[in-house]
Scaffold this active site. Structure first.
Site, short mmCIF file in Angstrom:
data_model
loop_
_atom_site.label_atom_id
_atom_site.label_comp_id
_atom_site.label_asym_id
_atom_site.label_seq_id
_atom_site.Cartn_x
_atom_site.Cartn_y
_atom_site.Cartn_z
N ARG A 183 -6.17 0.76 3.98
CA ARG A 183 -5.00 1.13 3.14
C ARG A 183 -4.54 0.41 1.81
NH1 ARG A 183 -3.19 -0.59 8.00
NH2 ARG A 183 -1.17 -1.92 8.29
N HIS A 185 0.66 -1.18 0.01
CA HIS A 185 0.05 0.07 0.01
C HIS A 185 1.02 1.43 0.07
CE1 HIS A 185 0.91 0.81 4.21
NE2 HIS A 185 0.96 -0.23 4.32
N HIS A 217 0.88 -5.63 2.39
CA HIS A 217 1.42 -5.07 3.28
C HIS A 217 2.85 -5.43 3.39
CE1 HIS A 217 -2.45 -3.53 5.06
NE2 HIS A 217 -2.86 -4.59 4.75
N GLU A 227 -1.56 -7.07 7.73
CA GLU A 227 -0.22 -6.46 8.09
C GLU A 227 -0.06 -7.65 9.16
OE1 GLU A 227 2.91 -6.38 8.07
OE2 GLU A 227 3.25 -4.25 7.60
O1 LIG Z 1 2.85 -2.13 10.57
C1 LIG Z 1 3.60 -1.12 10.28
O2 LIG Z 1 3.93 -0.32 11.05
C2 LIG Z 1 4.27 -1.08 8.92
O3 LIG Z 1 3.35 -1.20 7.91
C3 LIG Z 1 5.35 -2.00 8.55
O4 LIG Z 1 6.31 -1.87 9.67
P1 LIG Z 1 7.84 -2.25 9.47
O5 LIG Z 1 8.48 -1.73 8.33
O6 LIG Z 1 8.04 -2.01 10.97
O7 LIG Z 1 7.67 -3.87 9.52
#
Ligand SMILES: O=C(O)[C@H](O)COP(=O)(O)O
Length: 344
Positions: free
Chosen positions: A148, A99, A272, A202
């Site tokens: 998102r 996203h 994600h 995610e």
């Molecule tokens: O969930 C989150 O904060 C981001 O979408 C992905 O985070 P990361 O790069 O810390 O895994």
């Protein structure tokens, strides 16, 4: 400047171009390493793809698919004649998009399963991603259940030259199915079913959700936070490790999405950073060590070709025009040519 890529490890029919602005390649030791805007992948003879081993889930997909209206059910191998299914599954596109920037990406907060929309920049990234893939066929779209990813998929499709309409399939109840039914075959043909699946969400970031990433690193140490964010099997406090996220995301990919690819459908997945890292780990057969350095930027589409049961990474289309696009295979080039001939 673009350079033609021809390498035995990415197949004999290589029509790829690499543009020096976004992507470099190094060839050596029988392997090809792509380094593309935050994405580093090595493709070697034994690692460039894999044979799909699990074709037993067709019935399950058939069952869930048949309950929808715009959604065309896939055929089981027994139902379709062999030459037809071979022809159909000859070569299809798989596009993965993380996203665009969300309001919590902008604030540098751990987001996980919190359902946060895109920023203006995220909207622009999604539109730009759509331009990059506007000449690549899309027959089905999978998104996570989070807004998102859904915004990104929908905004990207506003740019597609084929002008089909993405329609979210509501399968949650008998009534939802009945009330969203479409009664024109022609309209159905001009639609793209969008399946929203929580399994593509995610990774659940547990007690880090809502915390600032920098402040968390200051408090717990950079190494610890990097371990939580990038290691394969170490979960953040009360959250999912990448391995746990893969258990649902990759299982969903194998059970629901691979049969669509095998039946000849071109698929886009909008999801994600971590659910896509787990899927890429599966597609590229990365080890739990290699996946640590796999980083995905927001709003960058990545193209795979699924051919003869193997996934072949073609990188990220950088522009919709021939000069900028390096990723066309012969079939995709023909698709684009047809769009050129019929659309103006
Ligand atoms: O969930 C989150 O904060 C981001 O979408 C992905 O985070 P990361 O790069 O810390 O895994």
């Amino acid at each position: 400047m673009a350079a033609l890529v021809s390498h035995p490890n990415i197949g004999t029919q290589s029509y790829g171009y690499l543009t020096s602005s976004s992507l470099h390649h190094e060839v050596g030791d029988n392997s090809l390493r792509f380094i593309s805007r935050g994405l580093k992948i090595k493709i070697g003879p034994s690692r460039r793809g894999y044979i799909c081993s699990d074709h037993r889930n067709f019935d399950r997909v058939q069952a869930s698919a048949s309950q929808t209206s715009v959604f065309e059910p896939v055929s089981t191998p027994l139902q379709s004649n062999t030459s037809n299914s071979q022809k159909k599954s000859n070569e299809v596109a798989l596009i993965l998009i993380r996203h665009g920037e969300s309001l919590w990406n902008e604030k540098n907060l751990f987001t996980g399963c919190v359902d946060v929309p895109l920023t203006k920049k995220g909207v622009e990234e999604a539109i730009e991603a759509g331009k990059r893939i506007s000449n690549i066929p899309v027959d089905m779209i999978y998104t996570s259940a989070l807004i998102r990813a859904q915004m990104t998929a929908m905004l990207a499709m506003t740019q597609h030259r084929r002008r089909k309409v993405p329609i979210i399939i509501h399968n949650e109840s008998e009534q939802a199915r009945a009330w969203s039914e479409v009664f024109s075959e022609d309209t159905k043909k001009q639609s793209i079913p969008v399946i929203a699946a929580w399994q593509l969400n995610e990774r659940m970031y547990g007690e880090l959700q809502g915390l600032n990433k920098q402040e968390t690193a200051d408090r717990y140490g950079k190494e610890k936070v990097h371990e939580w964010r990038r290691s394969y099997d170490i979960p953040p406090p009360n959250g999912e490790s990448l391995e746990m996220c893969a258990e649902r995301a990759v299982a969903y990919f194998k059970d629901q999405i691979e049969p669509q690819l095998l039946s000849g459908k071109n698929v886009m997945i909008a999801a994600h950073g971590n659910s896509l890292r787990s899927i890429i780990m599966h597609l590229d057969e990365l080890t739990s060590q290699e996946v640590i350095s796999l980083e995905l930027s927001t709003g960058i589409p990545m193209l795979y070709i699924f051919k003869e049961g193997k996934f072949i990474r073609r990188g990220s289309p950088v522009a919709p025009t021939e000069a900028g696009v390096y990723a066309y295979t012969r079939r995709l080039a023909l698709y684009r040519q047809k769009l050129d001939e019929t659309l103006h």
